[in-house]
Design a protein around this motif. Sequence first.
Motif, PDB file in Angstrom:
ATOM      1  N   VAL A 156      11.080   1.552 -12.332  1.00  6.89           N
ATOM      2  CA  VAL A 156      11.479   0.595 -11.660  1.00  6.89           C
ATOM      3  C   VAL A 156      10.618  -0.540 -10.958  1.00  6.89           C
ATOM      4  CG1 VAL A 156      12.677   0.262  -9.187  1.00  6.89           C
ATOM      5  CG2 VAL A 156      13.187   2.196 -10.320  1.00  6.89           C
ATOM      6  N   GLN A 157      11.256  -1.757 -11.296  1.00  2.00           N
ATOM      7  CA  GLN A 157      10.464  -2.839 -10.884  1.00  2.00           C
ATOM      8  C   GLN A 157      10.900  -3.734  -9.707  1.00  2.00           C
ATOM      9  OE1 GLN A 157      11.726  -2.991 -14.234  1.00  2.00           O
ATOM     10  NE2 GLN A 157       9.728  -1.607 -14.823  1.00  2.00           N
ATOM     11  N   LEU A 158      10.169  -4.035  -8.705  1.00  2.00           N
ATOM     12  CA  LEU A 158      10.608  -4.914  -7.516  1.00  2.00           C
ATOM     13  C   LEU A 158       9.787  -5.968  -7.288  1.00  2.00           C
ATOM     14  CD1 LEU A 158      10.098  -1.396  -5.028  1.00  2.00           C
ATOM     15  CD2 LEU A 158      12.432  -2.439  -6.015  1.00  2.00           C
ATOM     16  N   VAL A 159      10.411  -7.001  -7.070  1.00  2.00           N
ATOM     17  CA  VAL A 159       9.879  -8.364  -6.835  1.00  2.00           C
ATOM     18  C   VAL A 159      10.432  -8.950  -5.592  1.00  2.00           C
ATOM     19  CG1 VAL A 159       9.653 -10.592  -7.914  1.00  2.00           C
ATOM     20  CG2 VAL A 159       9.911  -8.618  -9.429  1.00  2.00           C
ATOM     21  N   GLU A 160       9.453  -9.196  -4.755  1.00  2.00           N
ATOM     22  CA  GLU A 160       9.634  -9.942  -3.308  1.00  2.00           C
ATOM     23  C   GLU A 160       9.721 -11.391  -3.548  1.00  2.00           C
ATOM     24  OE1 GLU A 160       7.003  -6.104  -2.373  1.00  2.00           O
ATOM     25  OE2 GLU A 160       7.075  -7.805  -4.007  1.00  2.00           O
ATOM     26  N   ASN A 181      12.900   0.022   1.993  1.00  2.00           N
ATOM     27  CA  ASN A 181      12.278  -0.086   3.090  1.00  2.00           C
ATOM     28  C   ASN A 181      11.486  -1.382   2.923  1.00  2.00           C
ATOM     29  OD1 ASN A 181      12.313   2.692   4.260  1.00  2.00           O
ATOM     30  ND2 ASN A 181      11.421   3.180   2.333  1.00  2.00           N
ATOM     31  N   TRP A 182      11.343  -2.050   3.826  1.00  2.00           N
ATOM     32  CA  TRP A 182      10.315  -3.332   3.929  1.00  2.00           C
ATOM     33  C   TRP A 182       9.138  -2.764   4.842  1.00  2.00           C
ATOM     34  CZ3 TRP A 182       9.925  -7.852   1.277  1.00  2.00           C
ATOM     35  CH2 TRP A 182      11.078  -8.283   0.686  1.00  2.00           C
ATOM     36  N   TYR A 183       8.097  -3.188   4.422  1.00  2.00           N
ATOM     37  CA  TYR A 183       6.755  -2.947   5.193  1.00  2.00           C
ATOM     38  C   TYR A 183       6.075  -3.980   5.250  1.00  2.00           C
ATOM     39  CZ  TYR A 183       7.006   2.371   4.499  1.00  2.00           C
ATOM     40  OH  TYR A 183       7.457   3.619   4.654  1.00  2.00           O
ATOM     41  N   ARG A 184       5.042  -4.099   6.285  1.00  2.00           N
ATOM     42  CA  ARG A 184       3.998  -5.419   6.226  1.00  2.00           C
ATOM     43  C   ARG A 184       2.692  -4.761   6.512  1.00  2.00           C
ATOM     44  NH1 ARG A 184       6.360  -8.198  11.889  1.00  2.00           N
ATOM     45  NH2 ARG A 184       5.497  -6.643  13.146  1.00  2.00           N
ATOM     46  N   GLN A 185       1.675  -5.588   6.175  1.00  2.00           N
ATOM     47  CA  GLN A 185       0.289  -5.418   6.297  1.00  2.00           C
ATOM     48  C   GLN A 185      -0.273  -6.604   6.714  1.00  2.00           C
ATOM     49  OE1 GLN A 185      -1.752  -3.125   3.269  1.00  2.00           O
ATOM     50  NE2 GLN A 185      -3.274  -2.348   4.648  1.00  2.00           N
ATOM     51  N   MET A 224      11.342   9.353  -5.674  1.00  2.00           N
ATOM     52  CA  MET A 224       9.835   8.885  -6.094  1.00  2.00           C
ATOM     53  C   MET A 224       9.808   7.355  -5.456  1.00  2.00           C
ATOM     54  SD  MET A 224       9.668   9.437 -10.052  1.00  2.00           S
ATOM     55  CE  MET A 224       7.976   8.741 -10.179  1.00  2.00           C
ATOM     56  N   ASN A 225       8.585   6.906  -5.289  1.00  2.00           N
ATOM     57  CA  ASN A 225       8.078   5.781  -4.526  1.00  2.00           C
ATOM     58  C   ASN A 225       7.723   4.691  -5.466  1.00  2.00           C
ATOM     59  OD1 ASN A 225       8.575   5.572  -1.368  1.00  2.00           O
ATOM     60  ND2 ASN A 225       6.959   7.220  -1.435  1.00  2.00           N
ATOM     61  N   TYR A 226       8.474   3.389  -5.050  1.00  2.00           N
ATOM     62  CA  TYR A 226       7.993   2.419  -5.864  1.00  2.00           C
ATOM     63  C   TYR A 226       7.900   1.319  -4.927  1.00  2.00           C
ATOM     64  CZ  TYR A 226      10.553   4.993  -9.718  1.00  2.00           C
ATOM     65  OH  TYR A 226      10.807   5.866 -10.543  1.00  2.00           O
ATOM     66  N   TRP A 227       6.934   0.420  -5.343  1.00  2.00           N
ATOM     67  CA  TRP A 227       6.615  -0.771  -4.557  1.00  2.00           C
ATOM     68  C   TRP A 227       6.343  -2.085  -5.217  1.00  2.00           C
ATOM     69  CZ3 TRP A 227       5.314  -0.274   0.546  1.00  2.00           C
ATOM     70  CH2 TRP A 227       5.170   1.073   1.066  1.00  2.00           C
ATOM     71  N   GLY A 228       6.674  -3.122  -4.456  1.00  2.00           N
ATOM     72  CA  GLY A 228       6.717  -4.436  -5.209  1.00  2.00           C
ATOM     73  C   GLY A 228       5.162  -4.930  -4.735  1.00  2.00           C
ATOM     74  N   LYS A 229       4.788  -6.199  -5.076  1.00  2.00           N
ATOM     75  CA  LYS A 229       3.430  -6.625  -4.924  1.00  2.00           C
ATOM     76  C   LYS A 229       3.175  -7.342  -3.518  1.00  2.00           C
ATOM     77  CE  LYS A 229       2.183  -7.003  -9.762  1.00  2.00           C
ATOM     78  NZ  LYS A 229       1.964  -7.882 -11.091  1.00  2.00           N
ATOM     79  N   GLY A 230       4.128  -7.882  -2.994  1.00  2.00           N
ATOM     80  CA  GLY A 230       4.301  -8.164  -1.830  1.00  2.00           C
ATOM     81  C   GLY A 230       4.322  -9.919  -1.929  1.00  2.00           C
ATOM     82  N   THR A 231       4.683 -10.309  -0.548  1.00  2.00           N
ATOM     83  CA  THR A 231       5.030 -11.709  -0.067  1.00  2.00           C
ATOM     84  C   THR A 231       4.598 -11.979   1.101  1.00  2.00           C
ATOM     85  OG1 THR A 231       6.637 -13.726  -0.527  1.00  2.00           O
ATOM     86  CG2 THR A 231       6.981 -11.755   0.553  1.00  2.00           C
ATOM     87  N   LEU A 232       3.637 -13.138   1.157  1.00  2.00           N
ATOM     88  CA  LEU A 232       2.942 -13.631   2.319  1.00  2.00           C
ATOM     89  C   LEU A 232       3.759 -14.191   3.242  1.00  2.00           C
ATOM     90  CD1 LEU A 232       0.332 -13.563   3.930  1.00  2.00           C
ATOM     91  CD2 LEU A 232      -0.396 -15.667   2.465  1.00  2.00           C
TER      92      LEU A 232
END
Length: 114
Positions: free
Chosen positions: A2-6, A35-39, A101-109
Amino acid sequence: QVQLVESGGGLVQPGGSLKLSCAASGRIFGANTINWYRQAPGKERELVARITWGGTTTYADSVTGRFTISRDIARNTVHLQMNSLKVEDTAVYYCNLNNGMNYWGKGTLVTVSS
């Protein structure tokens, strides 16, 4: 796989709004939760908002009343509408898909600054 693109991040002044999008593609089968996470710099990644396959939403206390998560199942897209942004909302925002399973995007600032 799965691919995720933010998308949708950027610079905004305090009190402003942004709308983030997460486009999912690939081998997406069955029910899943988005889910939306932030760091933020120097901080741990935290859950911001969640939407289940059935449409149930959950928000962190810090964003309740200001952020809205929604999903377009037909387009495999999830949005995060962010209003009344604060300086402390500055972070990299990540999209996460969980279907067992868990899939992650690369994030957006997202930068909130005057």
